[in-house]
Design a protein around this motif. Structure first.
Motif, PDB file in Angstrom:
ATOM      1  N   LEU A  90      -6.565 -28.409   5.970  1.00 35.46           N
ATOM      2  CA  LEU A  90      -7.339 -27.246   5.545  1.00 35.46           C
ATOM      3  C   LEU A  90      -8.117 -26.661   6.719  1.00 35.46           C
ATOM      4  CD1 LEU A  90      -8.319 -25.440   3.226  1.00 35.46           C
ATOM      5  CD2 LEU A  90     -10.137 -27.117   2.794  1.00 35.46           C
ATOM      6  N   ARG A  91      -8.688 -27.554   7.576  1.00 28.88           N
ATOM      7  CA  ARG A  91      -9.434 -27.078   8.748  1.00 28.88           C
ATOM      8  C   ARG A  91      -8.515 -26.309   9.701  1.00 28.88           C
ATOM      9  NH1 ARG A  91     -10.657 -28.320  13.904  1.00 28.88           N
ATOM     10  NH2 ARG A  91      -9.125 -29.994  13.956  1.00 28.88           N
ATOM     11  N   LEU A  92      -7.327 -26.875   9.921  1.00 29.41           N
ATOM     12  CA  LEU A  92      -6.378 -26.206  10.811  1.00 29.41           C
ATOM     13  C   LEU A  92      -5.914 -24.878  10.222  1.00 29.41           C
ATOM     14  CD1 LEU A  92      -4.223 -29.261  11.959  1.00 29.41           C
ATOM     15  CD2 LEU A  92      -5.978 -28.024  13.278  1.00 29.41           C
ATOM     16  N   GLU A  93      -5.748 -24.888   8.892  1.00 26.73           N
ATOM     17  CA  GLU A  93      -5.322 -23.642   8.252  1.00 26.73           C
ATOM     18  C   GLU A  93      -6.401 -22.578   8.393  1.00 26.73           C
ATOM     19  OE1 GLU A  93      -4.036 -21.973   3.824  1.00 26.73           O
ATOM     20  OE2 GLU A  93      -4.286 -24.131   4.162  1.00 26.73           O
ATOM     21  N   VAL A  94      -7.656 -22.989   8.262  1.00 30.75           N
ATOM     22  CA  VAL A  94      -8.755 -22.035   8.431  1.00 30.75           C
ATOM     23  C   VAL A  94      -8.789 -21.513   9.871  1.00 30.75           C
ATOM     24  CG1 VAL A  94     -11.273 -21.816   8.461  1.00 30.75           C
ATOM     25  CG2 VAL A  94     -10.131 -22.986   6.565  1.00 30.75           C
ATOM     26  N   LEU A  95      -8.639 -22.476  10.814  1.00 26.55           N
ATOM     27  CA  LEU A  95      -8.637 -22.064  12.215  1.00 26.55           C
ATOM     28  C   LEU A  95      -7.485 -21.109  12.506  1.00 26.55           C
ATOM     29  CD1 LEU A  95      -9.499 -25.436  14.020  1.00 26.55           C
ATOM     30  CD2 LEU A  95     -10.980 -23.424  13.732  1.00 26.55           C
ATOM     31  N   ARG A 105      -6.024 -19.173  10.346  1.00 29.56           N
ATOM     32  CA  ARG A 105      -6.314 -17.866   9.741  1.00 29.56           C
ATOM     33  C   ARG A 105      -7.304 -17.097  10.610  1.00 29.56           C
ATOM     34  NH1 ARG A 105      -6.669 -20.472   4.645  1.00 29.56           N
ATOM     35  NH2 ARG A 105      -8.951 -20.301   4.771  1.00 29.56           N
ATOM     36  N   GLN A 106      -8.303 -17.854  11.091  1.00 31.76           N
ATOM     37  CA  GLN A 106      -9.285 -17.195  11.954  1.00 31.76           C
ATOM     38  C   GLN A 106      -8.625 -16.669  13.237  1.00 31.76           C
ATOM     39  OE1 GLN A 106     -12.167 -20.302  12.472  1.00 31.76           O
ATOM     40  NE2 GLN A 106     -13.332 -19.743  10.607  1.00 31.76           N
ATOM     41  N   ALA A 107      -7.717 -17.487  13.806  1.00 30.38           N
ATOM     42  CA  ALA A 107      -7.034 -17.060  15.032  1.00 30.38           C
ATOM     43  C   ALA A 107      -6.162 -15.841  14.765  1.00 30.38           C
ATOM     44  CB  ALA A 107      -6.195 -18.215  15.579  1.00 30.38           C
ATOM     45  N   ARG A 108      -5.451 -15.896  13.610  1.00 31.53           N
ATOM     46  CA  ARG A 108      -4.604 -14.742  13.257  1.00 31.53           C
ATOM     47  C   ARG A 108      -5.455 -13.494  13.070  1.00 31.53           C
ATOM     48  NH1 ARG A 108      -1.711 -18.354   9.794  1.00 31.53           N
ATOM     49  NH2 ARG A 108      -2.801 -17.435   8.005  1.00 31.53           N
ATOM     50  N   GLU A 109      -6.600 -13.681  12.416  1.00 32.14           N
ATOM     51  CA  GLU A 109      -7.471 -12.525  12.180  1.00 32.14           C
ATOM     52  C   GLU A 109      -8.023 -11.993  13.501  1.00 32.14           C
ATOM     53  OE1 GLU A 109      -9.564  -9.607  10.036  1.00 32.14           O
ATOM     54  OE2 GLU A 109      -7.824 -10.861   9.597  1.00 32.14           O
ATOM     55  N   ALA A 110      -8.405 -12.924  14.396  1.00 34.86           N
ATOM     56  CA  ALA A 110      -8.918 -12.496  15.700  1.00 34.86           C
ATOM     57  C   ALA A 110      -7.840 -11.778  16.498  1.00 34.86           C
ATOM     58  CB  ALA A 110      -9.439 -13.708  16.478  1.00 34.86           C
TER      59      ALA A 110
END
Length: 449
Positions: free
Chosen positions: A409-414, A416-421
Motif C-alpha cells: 500500500l505504501r509503494l502504491e501510494v508512492l 501514485r504520488q510519483a505518477r501525479e508529480a
C-alpha cells in the motif's frame, strides 16, 4: 471413539411385608400399632406420591422397629432399614440391618443390603464380606451373588485381576445354575466377557456372543427383549469395526428400552462416526434428559460434536461450556472448544482481529495443562501442541501478510504520488512549451505601419 458399558446396579432390596400371625401383645408405648402389611402399603404409597418426608420416615421406620422388638422377626428390622435407606439415613439403615442380620437364623437380605451400603461408601472389602455372609445364610439367594459378581468385576476392571474375573464369572454361573432363565445373569456374564475381549483377549468376544444368543433365545420364548443384551451385541460389533451392524444393535436396544442411556450414547457415537449428525443429536437430546454425573459430561461433549457437525456453532459452544460445568477437571471440553474456534469460528472473522484464534490457542494450552500426566490423553496432547504450532504459524503468516500489504500500500501510494508529480511536471512543461509557441507566433505575425 469412546464406548460405554452399563454397570450393574447394586440393589438394596424392597420392603418385606408380613409378620407373624400370632396376636400382638399390648404395648403402652404404642397402643394402636399398625399391621406390617399396612405399614408396607403406607411406605409404598408415600414413596410413590413423593410424601416420604423425614417425619413419615421416622414414623414408619419406628413402627417396623417396634414390630421387630415385639416379635423378633428379622423382616421387621429389615423393613425399618429399607425405610431409613430410602430416606437417605444410611447410618440408621445400617443399625436396622445389623439388628436383622444378628438374629439367630440371620437374614440374608439384611447382609446383602449392608454390603450395598458399604459398596456405596467404597468399602469394597466390607461389601464383599457382607455379600458372602448373606450366601452363608442362604446359599440360594440371588441378589448377593449378583452383587458379588459386580464387586469382583469392578476389581477386575480397576486392577486387571484375573482372580477377580474368575470369581465374578463363578458367581454369575452359579446364578444360572440356580435359575437358568435369569436374564440379569446373562447380561452380567456377557458384560464380563465383553470386558475381557475389550481388554485384548478377543476369544472372550465369542463367549460373550454365545451368552447373548442364549439369553435372547430365552427372552424370545417369553416374548420379551433385553436392551442391555442388544447394547452388548452392538459393543461387540464395534470391537470388530462393524459400525453399521453395531448401530442396528444399538437401535434394537433403544427399541426395547427407549431410555437405555448407554444404547442412546453408543448409537449417537456411531452416528457421529458416520457423520449422521442429525440422528446423533436426536439420541443425545434424549440422553441429556437421562444422564447425570460422568454420563452428563459425555453427553454434552458428544452433543457439541453433533451441533458442530450441523454447523450450529453457537449451540456447539454452549454444549462444550456445559460439559465443562459438569466436569471442571476434565480437559476435553477445552480441546473441543479449541477445535471449534480454530476450524469454524476463526475463518469467519476478518484478518483485522485474531480473537477467535487466540481463544483457540488458549483452550489448547489449558487442555495440555489439565491433561498433563494422563496417559489416556497423550495422543490428544500431541495433537493440541501441533494445533498450537499451526496457530502460531497462521498468526505469523497473517502478520507477515499485513506487513506485505502495508508495504504494498505504501509503494502504491508512492507510485501514485510519483505518477501525479510526473503528470504535473509534464503539464507544466506542456504549458511552458505552449507559452513559448504562443510568444513566437505573436512575434512573426506583426505588421509594419
Amino acid at each position: 471413539m469412546m464406548v460405554l458399558a452399563l454397570a450393574v446396579a447394586v440393589c438394596g432390596g424392597c420392603v418385606a411385608s408380613g409378620g407373624r400371625n400370632e396376636p400382638v401383645p399390648p404395648d403402652d408405648r404404642h397402643v394402636s400399632l399398625s399391621s406390617p402389611e399396612s405399614l408396607a402399603a403406607a411406605f409404598e404409597d408415600a414413596a410413590a406420591s413423593g410424601a416420604l418426608g423425614p417425619e413419615k420416615c421416622r414414623a414408619l421406620a419406628g413402627d417396623f422397629q417396634r414390630w421387630f422388638e415385639r416379635t423378633g422377626d428379622p423382616k421387621m428390622a429389615f423393613n425399618a432399614g429399607v425405610v431409613w435407606e430410602r430416606c437417605g439415613e444410611d447410618e440408621s439403615a445400617a443399625r436396622a440391618y445389623h439388628d436383622a442380620a444378628s438374629t439367630q437364623a440371620g437374614f440374608a437380605a439384611a447382609h446383602n443390603n449392608l454390603g450395598a451400603l458399604a459398596y456405596r461408601e467404597d468399602r469394597v472389602d466390607d461389601a464383599i464380606r457382607h455379600y458372602q455372609d448373606a450366601l452363608r445364610v442362604d446359599v440360594y439367594a440371588l441378589s448377593p451373588r449378583h452383587n458379588l459378581a459386580h464387586a469382583y468385576r469392578e476389581r477386575y476392571l480397576n486392577l486387571g485381576s484375573l482372580d477377580a474375573f474368575a470369581k465374578a464369572e463363578r458367581q454369575l454361573q452359579a446364578v444360572l445354575a440356580i435359575e437358568s432363565d435369569n436374564v440379569r445373569a446373562y447380561e452380567g456374564l456377557a458384560r464380563l466377557y465383553y470386558d475381557r475381549a475389550h481388554a485384548g483377549d478377543r476369544s472372550y468376544g465369542l463367549l460373550a456372543r454365545v451368552v447373548i444368543t442364549q439369553g435372547q433365545r430365552i427372552l424370545d420364548e417369553q416374548g420379551r427383549a433385553s436392551a442391555e443384551l442388544w447394547n452388548l451385541r452392538g459393543l461387540l460389533a464395534v470391537l470388530h469395526e462393524e459400525p453399521s451392524r453395531a448401530l442396528r444393535a444399538f437401535e434394537k436396544a433403544i427399541e426395547a428400552d427407549p431410555e437405555h442411556l448407554d444404547a442412546r450414547l453408543n448409537a449417537a457415537l456411531i452416528d457421529l462416526r458416520l457423520r449422521n449428525f442429525s440422528a446423533a443429536d436426536e439420541h443425545l437430546v434424549v440422553a441429556s434428559k437421562l444422564a447425570d454425573g460422568e454420563r452428563a459430561l459425555e453427553t454434552a461433549l458428544a452433543r457439541g460434536v453433533a451441533k458442530r457437525g450441523r454447523g450450529d456453532y453457537a449451540a456447539a459452544e454452549a454444549a462444550y461450556a456445559k460439559a465443562h460445568q459438569f466436569g471442571p477437571s476434565d480437559p476435553r471440553a477445552h480441546y473441543n472448544l479449541g477445535i471449534l474456534y480454530q476450524e469454524h469460528l476463526a475463518p469467519n472473522v476478518d484478518s483485522a482481529g485474531l480473537r477467535e484464534v487466540d481463544l483457540a490457542k488458549r483452550h489448547f494450552e489449558r487442555f495440555i495443562e489439565s491433561a498433563a500426566g494422563q496417559t489416556q490423553h497423550a495422543a490428544t496432547v500431541a495433537e493440541a501442541k501441533h494445533r498450537i504450532a499451526n496457530i502460531d504459524e497462521y498468526v505469523d503468516v497473517v502478520q507477515v501478510g499485513r506487513k506485505v500489504e502495508a508495504e504494498a500500500l505504501r509503494l502504491e501510494v508512492l507510485e501514485r504520488q510519483a505518477r501525479e508529480a510526473r503528470r504535473l511536471e509534464l503539464l507544466e512543461l506542456e504549458r511552458k512549451a505552449q507559452d513559448a509557441l504562443d510568444a513566437a507566433g505573436s512575434t512573426g505575425n506583426s505588421e509594419t505601419p
